[in-house]
Design an enzyme around this catalytic site. Structure first.
Site, short mmCIF file in Angstrom:
data_model
loop_
_atom_site.label_atom_id
_atom_site.label_comp_id
_atom_site.label_asym_id
_atom_site.label_seq_id
_atom_site.Cartn_x
_atom_site.Cartn_y
_atom_site.Cartn_z
N HIS A 78 0.82 -1.21 0.00
CA HIS A 78 0.00 0.00 0.00
C HIS A 78 0.86 1.27 0.00
O HIS A 78 0.45 2.29 -0.54
CB HIS A 78 -1.04 0.00 1.13
N CYS A 163 -30.60 -1.83 -10.47
CA CYS A 163 -31.65 -2.39 -9.61
C CYS A 163 -33.06 -2.01 -10.08
O CYS A 163 -34.05 -2.51 -9.57
CB CYS A 163 -31.46 -1.94 -8.17
#
Length: 188
Positions: A78, A163
Site C-alpha cells: 500500500h 436495480c
C-alpha cells in the site's frame, strides 16, 4: 517505474455494480498514454473477470498485500503503490468505501492506499450507489470530508440504475471521468 512522459494512474474499484465498466474505463484511460495499475476490493471482484484486464495492467487485491510482506525490509504494497502513482482514480466509489475513507478506516488494501496517500497529489473519486444511499444525509457529509482534503469529486448522475430504481447515484459517464482525470494529470 514511470516511463518517460507517461503518468502513472492507480485505478481503484470498489463493490459497486458500476465496476462492470472497468474494462471500457481502462481501455479509455490507456488510449492516452498512461500507465495504469488497478486495486480492487473483495466485493469489486464480483463485477469483472481477469479476461477483462488488458495485457500489461497489474491488478492488486487484499491478499497481495500480505503475500508480499514476510519480514522487516520487505515491500509494503500500500505504500509502494502510493509512491508509484501520480494520481489515484476511485471509480466507482461505493457507499461502504466512501464511509471508510471519510472516517480514516483502513481495513483492506484499497483503504490503506488511500490512508497513506500523499494528499499533495491528485485523487479523484466517482461515487456510485443506489439512489436511496446517495440521498441519505450521511453521504453528503462524507463527500464534503473528502473534498475538504483536496480530493476531486466526479459527480454521480441520474439514470435508471441496475436495480431498476431511477435517480441520482449512477457513476459519471466514462468520457466525463476520463476527461477529469486527463485534465488533472496534465498539470502533475
Amino acid at each position: 517505474m514511470m516511463e518517460k512522459n507517461k503518468k502513472n494512474v492507480l485505478l481503484c474499484c470498489t463493490g459497486s455494480v458500476a465496476t462492470i465498466k472497468l474494462k471500457p474505463l481502462l481501455d479509455e484511460i490507456l488510449k492516452h498514454g498512461t500507465v495504469v495499475r488497478v486495486v480492487v476490493t473483495e466485493h469489486a471482484q464480483h463485477f469483472f473477470s481477469a479476461g477483462d484486464i488488458p495485457d500489461g495492467v497489474e491488478v492488486f487485491q487484499d491478499s497481495d498485500e500480505w503475500s508480499m510482506w514476510k519480514k522487516r525490509g520487505d515491500p509494503v504494497l500500500h505504500i509502494d503503490l502510493g509512491k508509484w502513482a501520480d494520481a489515484i482514480l476511485i471509480a466507482p466509489l461505493d457507499a461502504n468505501t466512501l464511509a471508510k475513507i471519510a472516517q480514516g478506516i483502513c481495513d483492506n488494501l484499497l483503504t490503506c492506499v488511500i490512508r497513506a496517500w500523499d494528499v499533495r497529489k491528485p485523487l479523484l473519486f466517482c461515487p456510485a450507489m443506489n439512489t436511496r444511499m446517495w440521498e441519505h444525509p450521511v453521504t453528503a457529509s462524507q463527500i464534503c470530508i473528502l473534498k475538504s482534503w483536496g480530493y476531486t469529486e466526479v459527480p454521480c448522475i441520474a439514470k435508471t440504475l441496475v436495480c431498476g430504481d431511477t435517480g441520482l447515484g449512477a457513476m459519471a459517464e466514462l468520457d466525463t471521468i476520463v476527461n477529469a482525470l486527463l485534465g488533472t494529470i496534465s498539470t502533475v
